[in-house]
Write a protein that holds these residues in place. Structure first.
Motif, mmCIF file in Angstrom:
data_model
loop_
_atom_site.group_PDB
_atom_site.id
_atom_site.type_symbol
_atom_site.label_atom_id
_atom_site.label_comp_id
_atom_site.label_asym_id
_atom_site.label_seq_id
_atom_site.Cartn_x
_atom_site.Cartn_y
_atom_site.Cartn_z
ATOM 1 N N LEU A 85 0.799 -1.224 0.000
ATOM 2 C CA LEU A 85 0.000 0.000 0.000
ATOM 3 C C LEU A 85 0.835 1.279 0.000
ATOM 4 C CD1 LEU A 85 -2.696 -1.021 2.655
ATOM 5 C CD2 LEU A 85 -2.924 -1.039 0.158
ATOM 6 N N HIS A 86 2.083 1.187 0.430
ATOM 7 C CA HIS A 86 2.870 2.402 0.665
ATOM 8 C C HIS A 86 3.935 2.618 -0.407
ATOM 9 C CE1 HIS A 86 1.073 2.447 4.668
ATOM 10 N NE2 HIS A 86 1.465 1.200 4.822
ATOM 11 N N PRO A 87 4.126 3.865 -0.837
ATOM 12 C CA PRO A 87 5.321 4.160 -1.642
ATOM 13 C C PRO A 87 6.565 3.941 -0.785
ATOM 14 C CG PRO A 87 3.706 5.936 -1.756
ATOM 15 C CD PRO A 87 3.264 5.036 -0.653
ATOM 16 N N ALA A 88 7.687 3.717 -1.440
ATOM 17 C CA ALA A 88 8.938 3.475 -0.721
ATOM 18 C C ALA A 88 9.875 4.661 -0.895
ATOM 19 C CB ALA A 88 9.609 2.197 -1.224
ATOM 20 N N ALA A 89 10.344 5.212 0.222
ATOM 21 C CA ALA A 89 11.378 6.240 0.199
ATOM 22 C C ALA A 89 12.719 5.564 0.436
ATOM 23 C CB ALA A 89 11.109 7.293 1.274
ATOM 24 N N VAL A 90 13.778 6.059 -0.213
ATOM 25 C CA VAL A 90 15.076 5.397 -0.133
ATOM 26 C C VAL A 90 16.160 6.414 0.224
ATOM 27 C CG1 VAL A 90 15.405 5.618 -2.644
ATOM 28 C CG2 VAL A 90 16.733 3.943 -1.348
ATOM 29 N N PHE A 91 17.066 5.996 1.107
ATOM 30 C CA PHE A 91 18.102 6.880 1.631
ATOM 31 C C PHE A 91 19.434 6.142 1.666
ATOM 32 C CE2 PHE A 91 14.026 7.781 3.526
ATOM 33 C CZ PHE A 91 13.897 9.153 3.478
ATOM 34 N N ASP A 92 20.515 6.836 1.359
ATOM 35 C CA ASP A 92 21.860 6.356 1.649
ATOM 36 C C ASP A 92 22.293 7.018 2.950
ATOM 37 O OD1 ASP A 92 22.341 4.497 -0.271
ATOM 38 O OD2 ASP A 92 23.558 5.773 -1.556
ATOM 39 N N VAL A 93 22.442 6.207 3.976
ATOM 40 C CA VAL A 93 22.683 6.710 5.324
ATOM 41 C C VAL A 93 24.150 6.517 5.690
ATOM 42 C CG1 VAL A 93 22.126 6.404 7.763
ATOM 43 C CG2 VAL A 93 20.310 6.260 6.034
ATOM 44 N N ASN A 94 24.801 7.577 6.097
ATOM 45 C CA ASN A 94 26.206 7.527 6.506
ATOM 46 C C ASN A 94 26.298 7.215 7.995
ATOM 47 O OD1 ASN A 94 27.019 8.363 3.878
ATOM 48 N ND2 ASN A 94 26.588 10.487 4.440
ATOM 49 N N LEU A 95 27.029 6.151 8.324
ATOM 50 C CA LEU A 95 27.235 5.771 9.721
ATOM 51 C C LEU A 95 28.692 6.044 10.065
ATOM 52 C CD1 LEU A 95 25.311 2.362 9.732
ATOM 53 C CD2 LEU A 95 24.436 4.658 10.238
ATOM 54 N N PRO A 96 28.973 6.837 11.099
ATOM 55 C CA PRO A 96 30.355 7.246 11.395
ATOM 56 C C PRO A 96 31.188 6.099 11.947
ATOM 57 C CG PRO A 96 28.872 7.982 13.123
ATOM 58 C CD PRO A 96 27.994 7.410 12.047
ATOM 59 N N ALA A 97 32.491 6.244 11.848
ATOM 60 C CA ALA A 97 33.407 5.262 12.415
ATOM 61 C C ALA A 97 33.333 5.314 13.932
ATOM 62 C CB ALA A 97 34.828 5.536 11.938
ATOM 63 N N ALA A 98 33.690 4.205 14.556
ATOM 64 C CA ALA A 98 33.691 4.119 16.016
ATOM 65 C C ALA A 98 34.773 3.132 16.437
ATOM 66 C CB ALA A 98 32.327 3.690 16.545
ATOM 67 N N GLY A 99 35.883 3.638 16.962
ATOM 68 C CA GLY A 99 36.969 2.763 17.367
ATOM 69 C C GLY A 99 37.549 2.025 16.168
ATOM 70 N N GLU A 100 37.578 0.687 16.258
ATOM 71 C CA GLU A 100 38.094 -0.126 15.147
ATOM 72 C C GLU A 100 37.067 -0.317 14.046
ATOM 73 O OE1 GLU A 100 39.551 -3.789 16.640
ATOM 74 O OE2 GLU A 100 41.161 -2.888 17.821
ATOM 75 N N GLN A 101 35.847 0.081 14.297
ATOM 76 C CA GLN A 101 34.794 -0.046 13.295
ATOM 77 C C GLN A 101 34.888 1.099 12.285
ATOM 78 O OE1 GLN A 101 32.094 -2.278 12.595
ATOM 79 N NE2 GLN A 101 32.022 -0.952 10.812
ATOM 80 N N PRO A 102 35.129 0.783 10.995
ATOM 81 C CA PRO A 102 35.197 1.856 9.989
ATOM 82 C C PRO A 102 33.811 2.434 9.701
ATOM 83 C CG PRO A 102 35.381 -0.301 8.944
ATOM 84 C CD PRO A 102 35.397 -0.550 10.425
ATOM 85 N N ALA A 103 33.784 3.599 9.100
ATOM 86 C CA ALA A 103 32.527 4.215 8.689
ATOM 87 C C ALA A 103 31.854 3.355 7.629
ATOM 88 C CB ALA A 103 32.790 5.622 8.157
ATOM 89 N N LEU A 104 30.542 3.391 7.618
ATOM 90 C CA LEU A 104 29.759 2.614 6.666
ATOM 91 C C LEU A 104 28.728 3.511 5.999
ATOM 92 C CD1 LEU A 104 28.851 -0.565 8.778
ATOM 93 C CD2 LEU A 104 30.696 -0.362 7.106
ATOM 94 N N THR A 105 28.326 3.123 4.818
ATOM 95 C CA THR A 105 27.148 3.705 4.176
ATOM 96 C C THR A 105 26.170 2.571 3.907
ATOM 97 O OG1 THR A 105 28.402 5.488 3.132
ATOM 98 C CG2 THR A 105 26.241 4.990 2.214
ATOM 99 N N VAL A 106 24.973 2.695 4.424
ATOM 100 C CA VAL A 106 23.942 1.690 4.200
ATOM 101 C C VAL A 106 22.806 2.333 3.413
ATOM 102 C CG1 VAL A 106 24.536 0.429 6.308
ATOM 103 C CG2 VAL A 106 22.753 2.187 6.387
ATOM 104 N N ARG A 107 22.068 1.507 2.735
ATOM 105 C CA ARG A 107 20.890 2.009 2.007
ATOM 106 C C ARG A 107 19.648 1.596 2.771
ATOM 107 N NH1 ARG A 107 21.120 2.225 -4.302
ATOM 108 N NH2 ARG A 107 22.658 3.754 -3.561
ATOM 109 N N LEU A 108 18.779 2.554 3.021
ATOM 110 C CA LEU A 108 17.586 2.327 3.836
ATOM 111 C C LEU A 108 16.336 2.628 3.028
ATOM 112 C CD1 LEU A 108 17.120 3.305 7.542
ATOM 113 C CD2 LEU A 108 15.367 3.971 5.885
ATOM 114 N N TRP A 109 15.423 1.683 3.008
ATOM 115 C CA TRP A 109 14.103 1.872 2.418
ATOM 116 C C TRP A 109 13.085 1.890 3.547
ATOM 117 C CZ3 TRP A 109 17.903 -1.086 0.421
ATOM 118 C CH2 TRP A 109 18.224 -0.981 -0.937
ATOM 119 N N ARG A 110 12.117 2.766 3.446
ATOM 120 C CA ARG A 110 11.043 2.774 4.443
ATOM 121 C C ARG A 110 9.743 3.188 3.784
ATOM 122 N NH1 ARG A 110 9.424 7.761 5.047
ATOM 123 N NH2 ARG A 110 10.837 9.550 5.258
#
Length: 401
Positions: A85-110
């Motif tokens: 029933l719903h249209p889908a909105a899509v985003f490329d979300v930037n997640l910052p680095a944290a310690g040994e975890q490198p920064a990530l970019t994820v794609r989010l649909w809602r």
């Protein structure tokens, strides 16, 4: 997984009615050409009547086979099937680095009130707008891509789920590559071990993304109240399916896992994935002496052992495993049917492959994330082979030398 002999056998099984009908037409033509030689006492109508009845019996499956043949060339569908029933909105979300975890970019649909172009930014951007009207809840589903894949490889599947009210977060496969070596038993064991280590890096990224999205949702009560973050779905393709299975053993928030033709590594290989667990498997040929004596015999043995292992775990834990007849490995990707690989299309047209994938995945997540048990989507498709129907193939694998 489908070799030349197996492919030919499947083509004959699927399209037998077309050559059968052609032979009948040739037989009718031969009768017509030779009827002048018949004795005056012989009734030409009798053989023609028998052939006509046979023709009628074969005509319907022949027409269906022609339809399947024609559908094989239509390419991938332009729009998602089973759209909600719903249209889908899509985003490329930037997640910052944290310690040994490198920064990530994820794609989010809602789900949204209206669809728009891809938006890029911090996580807050994805939830600035209020949930769409009529949205009851918004379960969260993670997606892990195949080996070297990215967050866009199953865009239509993610958009389909978002249209039904899901929030889908897809990652890239950014873990360092490793060299495969199946030249010997020792090399195969080392390759499997290193793949398990690589899986841990992909799993680290996935759980970090889940933590960041959870924090982000916590700052937006309108969305937070619709998302149960203690009941998260996780689906993955190929190597991503192994990541999803492993996540179910490492994080209690993962409540439902869908593995799209992936094997198992690390802890999941020994214990199986946490229930509920769904496996959609590509078509495969049972082992042959030719394969098991070939230079690739260790690679084939890993494949067969993996199928048996996953089937055993799935049966023991009460999960569902379905084989999709005619499906190659890439039938579970948006890219299936793109290009000139028409040989694959003849067994399973792209639109049909996507419809089956979407229907079964939606049914699975609706059942285990929303508690709706009213649908058994797999039963609608003749291409879907259940675990019990796979038993003869599995038995041949188990008894292979």
């Amino acid at each position: 997984m489908i070799d030349t002999i197996g492919y030919a056998c499947r083509l004959i099984a699927r399209y037998w009615a077309i050559p059968a009908l052609a032979l009948l037409l040739l037989a009718l033509l031969a009768l017509w050409l030779t009827q002048a030689r018949w004795s005056a006492r012989m009734a030409p109508a009798i053989p023609f009547a028998m052939l006509a009845l046979t023709f009628a019996a074969i005509a319907l499956p022949a027409l269906r086979a022609v339809g399947h043949f024609a559908a094989s060339f239509q390419g991938a569908p332009a729009t998602p099937v089973l759209t909600g029933l719903h249209p889908a909105a899509v985003f490329d979300v930037n997640l910052p680095a944290a310690g040994e975890q490198p920064a990530l970019t994820v794609r989010l649909w809602r789900p949204a009130n209206s669809a728009g172009a891809l938006t890029r930014g911090a996580c807050d951007v994805a939830f600035t707008q209020a949930p769409p009207d009529g949205l009851g809840d918004a379960p969260l589903v993670l997606y892990a891509p195949g080996w070297g894949g990215d967050r866009s490889e199953n865009t239509r599947t993610a958009a389909m789920l978002a249209s039904h009210g899901y929030i889908v977060v897809a990652l890239d496969d950014s873990a360092p590559q490793i060299q495969f070596d199946f030249s010997s038993e020792a090399a195969t064991a080392e390759t499997t071990r290193r793949a398990g280590e690589r899986l841990q890096l992909a799993l680290r990224d996935a759980l970090y993304a889940l933590n960041r999205i959870q924090t982000c949702l916590g700052a937006h009560p309108a969305w937070r109240d619709k998302t149960d973050l203690n009941s998260v779905g996780f689906m993955g393709f190929s190597f991503g399916g192994a990541v999803a299975a492993e996540a179910s053993l490492r994080d209690a928030r993962i409540a439902a896992v869908a593995n799209l033709d992936g094997g198992l590594y690390a802890q999941a290989a020994a214990q199986g994935a946490r229930r509920p667990y769904l496996v959609l498997a590509s078509d495969f040929d049972p082992p042959s002496a030719r394969r098991l004596a070939s230079p690739r015999r260790y690679e084939w043995q890993v494949l067969y052992d993996g199928v048996l292992n996953e089937a055993a775990h799935t049966r023991r834990l009460g999960g569902d495993i379905y084989l999709i007849r005619g499906a190659p490995h890439d039938a579970f990707l948006d890219s299936y049917g793109v290009g000139d690989q028409f040989k694959k299309w003849l067994l399973l047209p792209p639109a049909r492959a996507e419809e089956i994938k979407h229907a079964v995945l939606l049914d699975f997540f609706e059942t285990h994330l929303r508690g709706d048990t009213s649908v058994a989507a797999h039963a609608r498709y003749a291409e879907v082979m259940t675990f019990s129907e796979m038993s003869s193939r599995l038995e041949r694998i188990a008894n292979a030398p």
